[in-house]
Design a protein around this motif. Sequence first.
Motif, short mmCIF file in Angstrom:
data_model
loop_
_atom_site.label_atom_id
_atom_site.label_comp_id
_atom_site.label_asym_id
_atom_site.label_seq_id
_atom_site.Cartn_x
_atom_site.Cartn_y
_atom_site.Cartn_z
N PRO A 7 0.82 -1.21 0.00
CA PRO A 7 0.00 0.00 0.00
C PRO A 7 0.86 1.26 0.00
CG PRO A 7 0.05 -0.98 2.18
CD PRO A 7 0.72 -1.95 1.27
N ASN A 8 0.46 2.23 -0.79
CA ASN A 8 1.17 3.51 -0.83
C ASN A 8 0.45 4.47 0.10
OD1 ASN A 8 2.82 5.63 -1.55
ND2 ASN A 8 1.63 6.14 -3.38
N TRP A 9 0.75 4.37 1.41
CA TRP A 9 0.07 5.20 2.40
C TRP A 9 0.41 6.67 2.17
CZ3 TRP A 9 -3.28 1.99 3.70
CH2 TRP A 9 -3.02 0.72 4.23
N LYS A 10 -0.53 7.55 2.50
CA LYS A 10 -0.31 8.98 2.30
C LYS A 10 0.82 9.53 3.17
CE LYS A 10 -4.81 10.43 0.52
NZ LYS A 10 -4.34 10.81 -0.81
N PHE A 11 1.02 8.90 4.31
CA PHE A 11 2.09 9.33 5.22
C PHE A 11 2.95 8.12 5.53
CE2 PHE A 11 -1.81 11.75 6.10
CZ PHE A 11 -1.40 13.01 5.71
N SER A 12 4.25 8.28 5.44
CA SER A 12 5.16 7.14 5.59
C SER A 12 5.39 6.74 7.04
CB SER A 12 6.49 7.44 4.92
OG SER A 12 7.08 8.61 5.47
N ASN A 13 5.12 7.66 7.98
CA ASN A 13 5.24 7.29 9.39
C ASN A 13 4.33 8.17 10.25
OD1 ASN A 13 6.78 9.69 10.48
ND2 ASN A 13 8.29 8.97 8.98
N LEU A 14 4.22 7.81 11.51
CA LEU A 14 3.30 8.47 12.43
C LEU A 14 3.60 9.96 12.60
CD1 LEU A 14 3.05 5.85 15.31
CD2 LEU A 14 1.34 6.31 13.56
N ASN A 15 4.88 10.29 12.60
CA ASN A 15 5.28 11.67 12.85
C ASN A 15 4.83 12.63 11.76
OD1 ASN A 15 7.15 11.48 15.32
ND2 ASN A 15 7.90 9.85 13.99
N LEU A 16 4.57 12.09 10.56
CA LEU A 16 4.24 12.95 9.42
C LEU A 16 2.74 13.19 9.26
CD1 LEU A 16 6.73 11.53 6.74
CD2 LEU A 16 6.97 13.58 8.17
N VAL A 17 1.92 12.58 10.14
CA VAL A 17 0.46 12.75 10.03
C VAL A 17 0.04 14.03 10.74
CG1 VAL A 17 -1.81 11.75 10.50
CG2 VAL A 17 0.14 10.25 9.97
N PRO A 18 -0.41 15.06 10.01
CA PRO A 18 -0.81 16.32 10.65
C PRO A 18 -2.14 16.16 11.39
CG PRO A 18 -0.46 16.57 8.26
CD PRO A 18 -0.57 15.12 8.55
N GLN A 19 -2.26 16.79 12.54
CA GLN A 19 -3.51 16.71 13.30
C GLN A 19 -4.68 17.30 12.55
OE1 GLN A 19 -4.37 15.03 16.18
NE2 GLN A 19 -2.40 14.15 15.63
N GLU A 20 -4.40 18.25 11.64
CA GLU A 20 -5.51 18.82 10.86
C GLU A 20 -6.10 17.81 9.88
OE1 GLU A 20 -1.67 20.80 9.15
OE2 GLU A 20 -2.46 20.17 11.11
N TYR A 21 -5.39 16.70 9.61
CA TYR A 21 -5.95 15.62 8.81
C TYR A 21 -6.80 14.69 9.67
CZ TYR A 21 -3.46 16.40 4.41
OH TYR A 21 -3.03 16.91 3.21
N VAL A 22 -6.43 14.58 10.94
CA VAL A 22 -7.12 13.64 11.83
C VAL A 22 -8.42 14.22 12.37
CG1 VAL A 22 -6.91 12.31 13.98
CG2 VAL A 22 -4.92 12.57 12.46
N ALA A 23 -8.40 15.49 12.75
CA ALA A 23 -9.55 16.13 13.41
C ALA A 23 -10.87 15.99 12.64
CB ALA A 23 -9.24 17.60 13.69
N PRO A 24 -10.90 16.18 11.31
CA PRO A 24 -12.19 16.11 10.60
C PRO A 24 -12.89 14.76 10.70
CG PRO A 24 -10.54 17.20 9.24
CD PRO A 24 -9.82 16.63 10.42
N PHE A 25 -12.14 13.69 10.97
CA PHE A 25 -12.76 12.37 11.10
C PHE A 25 -13.69 12.30 12.31
CE2 PHE A 25 -9.24 11.44 8.33
CZ PHE A 25 -9.69 10.40 7.53
N PHE A 26 -13.52 13.22 13.25
CA PHE A 26 -14.31 13.20 14.48
C PHE A 26 -15.33 14.33 14.54
CE2 PHE A 26 -10.38 10.94 15.14
CZ PHE A 26 -10.84 9.76 15.70
#
Length: 376
Positions: free
Chosen positions: A340-359
Amino acid sequence: MSCVLFKELESACGLKIGIATLNSEKSLNALNMDMIQLLTPQLQKWKDDDSIALVLLEGAGEKSFCAGGDVVSLYKAMATVKNGKIDPTDYIENFFTAEYKLDYLIHRFEKPVLLWGNGIIMGGGLGIMAGASHKVVTESARIAMPEITIGLYPDVGGSFFLNKMPDQVGLFLGLTGASMNCEDARFVGLADYYVKHNFKADLIEKLLLTKWGKTKSLNHDKLSEVLQSFQNTSGKPPISEVKNHIEKISDMSGFNSLIEKVDYLLSIEIEDKWFNRAQKGLSHGSPLSAHLVFQQLKHAKGLSLGDCFRQELSMSVQCGRFGEFKEGVRALLIDKDGKPNWKFSNLNLVPQEYVAPFFESLWDKNTHPLATLGKE
């Protein structure tokens, strides 16, 4: 032949047992929309039928109760998404809405529901299992919530039942997709009884000889007595791997952030096939999904079952929009390249502004597709 088979067996006392069989052996009884649309009205009918004393849910064949939801059909729906937008009446929303309504119906079914947990039970199958009042696992039971491997998260009520597990165990299972055996399932509260699979016919015969009554609570007690007697003659189950590693798992509580918890788990050096597979699942899974699992359990703490499903519906539709879920299914089940070609290669690169809208809910309280859950 129908993808769900229904039959009613009359017991010696005149009351009946309703039996629903997921009937798609080729797909390991993966839960599709047709199954959901057959199961929901039939269970509702049995719920309201005074001649039905209890319900038995099972899967066809020897390999699986239900290996998960029909994510291939969801992939096809996601493949039609353009410009990151999904029509409000899209198949993805409809599928998850129908699935969560079915799961909730089973959770709130007042009559006894016996789930025969033989073979593979994953994802959507676990959603059905979790709601049953009497969850039986056999020696071949293999249970997991491996959604992190396909860019999703443990839905189907996982927000509710993962939070009820021993300290950090729900988070560990969600982050790693670790496989559980029958005794693991009992240890974490996903199963109630261990019964050998070859006792199934004898068990049904015993149920047909039981004197069921009109009092639901007494019927629950009678079913428990029968299942306990079969468990007593089923011998010793295998050891619980989760229990065997509970100290390492619960030590995650000493770390606050997701990254610290994950670093801790991956730093453990141990020659143990089960734990090493869990570490591999964590390191190869979607970094975005790991963040979703972590925040999912935080947001759901203390929520009612209905509110958990409402939160999950928004999350699932957002997963369909974002693209990570689509890519995960592609790599595992469509192209089967395992890359899989994940959008972010590791946990540190995932911005919180991407996570917040899921909630953030996609609907207000009155227009939410699951608005009535818990308010019937």
